[in-house]
Design a protein around this motif. Structure first.
Motif, short mmCIF file in Angstrom:
data_model
loop_
_atom_site.label_atom_id
_atom_site.label_comp_id
_atom_site.label_asym_id
_atom_site.label_seq_id
_atom_site.Cartn_x
_atom_site.Cartn_y
_atom_site.Cartn_z
N SER A 91 -55.16 3.86 32.08
CA SER A 91 -53.99 3.39 31.36
C SER A 91 -52.90 4.46 31.39
O SER A 91 -53.15 5.61 31.74
CB SER A 91 -54.33 3.08 29.90
N THR A 124 -49.81 5.60 28.57
CA THR A 124 -49.20 5.40 27.26
C THR A 124 -47.75 5.84 27.30
O THR A 124 -47.44 6.92 27.81
CB THR A 124 -49.96 6.21 26.18
N ASP A 125 -46.86 5.01 26.77
CA ASP A 125 -45.45 5.34 26.62
C ASP A 125 -45.30 6.05 25.28
O ASP A 125 -45.44 5.45 24.22
CB ASP A 125 -44.61 4.05 26.66
N ASN A 126 -45.01 7.37 25.32
CA ASN A 126 -44.91 8.18 24.11
C ASN A 126 -43.50 8.24 23.54
O ASN A 126 -43.27 8.95 22.56
CB ASN A 126 -45.37 9.61 24.39
N TRP A 129 -44.68 10.14 28.99
CA TRP A 129 -45.84 9.28 29.24
C TRP A 129 -47.13 10.09 29.32
O TRP A 129 -47.12 11.26 29.68
CB TRP A 129 -45.68 8.51 30.55
N SER A 130 -48.25 9.42 29.02
CA SER A 130 -49.57 10.04 29.12
C SER A 130 -50.52 9.15 29.90
O SER A 130 -51.09 8.20 29.35
CB SER A 130 -50.15 10.32 27.72
#
Length: 104
Positions: free
Chosen positions: A25, A27-29, A34-35
């Motif tokens: 996945s 992740t939008d931080n 992003w991560s």
């Protein structure tokens, strides 16, 4: 093989993955941050991440961006996109990352 990418990905500003290998996945931080998370972890944090980013919209076509890796874990990493002119984190149309290292 040791020289093969252990993970690679292409995603957009909303963390929607277009293409990937060994990515569970993204992740939008927040703006320009992003991560990505690996499907299979790296052995440690001594891996290399090569990242590039691009904005294709006409309003930002003349702007230069840089991708920067802020942190790494064996499970994934944190990458940001910044405008070169002022260092501001910025959402870009495309982020591309490749990871070289060893799987756990």
């Amino acid at each position: 093989h040791p020289s093969a990418a252990k993970s690679w990905m292409a995603f957009d500003s909303t963390a929607t993955i277009a293409r990937s290998f060994n990515v569970a996945s993204v992740t939008d931080n927040g703006v320009g941050n992003w991560s990505p998370v690996f499907t299979t972890d790296q052995t440690n944090t001594a891996y290399s991440v090569e990242a590039t980013c691009q904005s294709a919209t006409s309003a930002t076509a003349a702007t230069t961006y840089v991708a920067q890796i802020l942190s790494k874990l064996s499970t994934g990493f944190n990458v940001v996109a910044q405008r070169v002119s002022d260092g501001a984190q910025t959402d870009v149309d495309n982020m591309h990352c490749a990871v070289f290292g060893d799987h756990a």
